[in-house]
Design an enzyme around this catalytic site. Sequence first.
Site, PDB file in Angstrom:
ATOM      1  N   HIS A 224       0.857  -1.185   0.000  1.00 31.85           N
ATOM      2  CA  HIS A 224       0.000   0.000   0.000  1.00 31.85           C
ATOM      3  C   HIS A 224       0.901   1.246   0.000  1.00 31.85           C
ATOM      4  CE1 HIS A 224       1.385   0.320   4.112  1.00 31.85           C
ATOM      5  NE2 HIS A 224       1.180  -0.993   4.188  1.00 31.85           N
ATOM      6  N   ASN A 230       3.057   4.106   9.104  1.00 25.89           N
ATOM      7  CA  ASN A 230       4.402   4.017   8.530  1.00 25.89           C
ATOM      8  C   ASN A 230       5.193   5.284   8.851  1.00 25.89           C
ATOM      9  OD1 ASN A 230       3.283   2.429   5.435  1.00 25.89           O
ATOM     10  ND2 ASN A 230       4.125   1.487   7.275  1.00 25.89           N
ATOM     11  N   GLU A 294      -1.799  -7.927   6.934  1.00 22.56           N
ATOM     12  CA  GLU A 294      -0.398  -7.953   7.357  1.00 22.56           C
ATOM     13  C   GLU A 294      -0.193  -8.943   8.498  1.00 22.56           C
ATOM     14  OE1 GLU A 294       2.351  -8.068   6.685  1.00 22.56           O
ATOM     15  OE2 GLU A 294       3.540  -6.259   6.980  1.00 22.56           O
ATOM     16  N   HIS A 360       1.028  -5.997   2.006  1.00 24.00           N
ATOM     17  CA  HIS A 360       1.852  -5.443   3.084  1.00 24.00           C
ATOM     18  C   HIS A 360       3.224  -6.112   3.034  1.00 24.00           C
ATOM     19  CE1 HIS A 360      -1.902  -3.925   5.009  1.00 24.00           C
ATOM     20  NE2 HIS A 360      -2.409  -4.987   4.393  1.00 24.00           N
TER      21      HIS A 360
HETATM   22  O1  F6P Z   1       6.215  -1.729   9.345  1.00 22.69           O
HETATM   23  C1  F6P Z   1       5.326  -2.108   8.371  1.00 22.69           C
HETATM   24  C2  F6P Z   1       4.965  -3.561   8.537  1.00 22.69           C
HETATM   25  O2  F6P Z   1       4.071  -3.887   7.505  1.00 22.69           O
HETATM   26  C3  F6P Z   1       4.348  -3.912   9.899  1.00 22.69           C
HETATM   27  O3  F6P Z   1       2.968  -3.713  10.001  1.00 22.69           O
HETATM   28  C4  F6P Z   1       4.762  -5.351  10.071  1.00 22.69           C
HETATM   29  O4  F6P Z   1       4.689  -5.780  11.410  1.00 22.69           O
HETATM   30  C5  F6P Z   1       6.161  -5.304   9.504  1.00 22.69           C
HETATM   31  O5  F6P Z   1       6.134  -4.402   8.424  1.00 22.69           O
HETATM   32  C6  F6P Z   1       6.645  -6.635   9.023  1.00 22.69           C
HETATM   33  O6  F6P Z   1       8.015  -6.562   8.763  1.00 22.69           O
HETATM   34  P1  F6P Z   1       9.046  -7.328   9.706  1.00 22.69           P
HETATM   35  O7  F6P Z   1       8.642  -8.767   9.635  1.00 22.69           O
HETATM   36  O8  F6P Z   1      10.395  -7.066   9.085  1.00 22.69           O
HETATM   37  O9  F6P Z   1       8.920  -6.802  11.097  1.00 22.69           O
END
Ligand code: F6P
Length: 420
Positions: A224, A230, A294, A360
């Site tokens: 998105h 973010n 996500e 996501h």
């Molecule tokens: O920060 C954005 C995001 O989509 C979060 O909502 C999610 O927890 C994270 O990225 C996932 O990435 P990672 O697994 O590297 O923490």
Amino acid sequence: MVSLARDSSPIVLAMVGLPARGKTSIARKIARYLSWLGHPTRLFNVGNYRRAHLGTAQPHQFFDPDNSEGRQALLGMAMTALDDLLGWLSSGGEVAIYDATNSTRARRNLVTERCQAHGFPVVFIESICNDESIIETNVRETKLRSPDYQGVDPEAALRDFRARIAHYARAYEPLGEPERSYIKIIDVGRQVVLNRIHGYLPARLVPLLMNMHLTPHPIWLTRHGESVFNEKGLLGGDSDLSARGDEYAKNLSVFIRERAGDEHVNVWTSTLRRTIQTARPITQNHVAWRALDEIDAGVCEGMTYEEIRQKMPEVFHARAADKFRYRYPRGESYEDVIQRLDPLIIQLERQRSPVLVIGHQAVLRALYAYLVDRPAPSCPTLPIPLHTVIELTPTAYACEERRFQLAPAVQGGDSSTAHP
Ligand code: F6P
């Protein structure tokens, strides 16, 4: 650490069919799918053994069933590959795919006997295709590019390969043995026949094999646009797009219109606001999938990585130590995300027109790993930046990839960078 329970009894999947019927392509697809789902899977391609041990430049006469020298040499290669396969399964492998023609009953008997002597059940997977145009495309796209025909004039190579097919066709006995366990795929999934298919794993393959097709179409993956969370570096939640996120949504809609032209595009989002808002300038008719939501960060939802490190150091360090398997308290792991994406993969395989997936970071890492055949445990660190479209076009054996950056004019920091 919680790990997913699964039935892990070893099994052999043995391909059957004339040359150029898509056996290797099907075998690779199965291997990619099962590995992604967490089943240690390995492919044993007898053609590769032949090339490695007997050289590449074998004329079609070598494959003539009346050429006893050629027949012995080919049998030797088939058995060497089978020995390696049995050795691998005996040392802890789970699914071994035996990619060979296995085109006679006698050969299938031999393969079955040897596997059964080790206690491994065999499921045969036959690809039958009599559509000349599909065969011709397959020969041109895969066989003529193989090391067997390196440096050979394409028309001469085509003639030789057709003669090779004719040799196999003379001795070919399609599967029909009622006592065998098999899946017969006719004309790339137009008809699928199942015989004595029992157990969790073979049954899991059926939807994948039924939905196969050869219509090439692009799949666009994008996160998105930037969200309010973010901007603040907060995990998860259901926030709206930021101003830059809105701008990305508009850029994306122009991009998709230009790339797709008049073609219908299926637009898939998660059920979260930020993906639906990103789809809005493109269509109101998106499909919102819960499977695309996500990764659930459980008790860490709405926190920054720094807050987690300070307030829950045990969570922070345990996740850093095994990001693929680590399940957030009351949330999910990447391994969990893959399991919930499984039905979506089958839907994706079915589509014949372009698909835009607006998702996501974590879910797209998991999807991307499947599509480009990366080991699932590597997915938590795959780069899926904001404001970037990943264009994937599946081909017979692989997936072509291009990335397009559609960054908004005013840059923000992607404070949603990954957990280490
Ligand atoms: O920060 C954005 C995001 O989509 C979060 O909502 C999610 O927890 C994270 O990225 C996932 O990435 P990672 O697994 O590297 O923490």
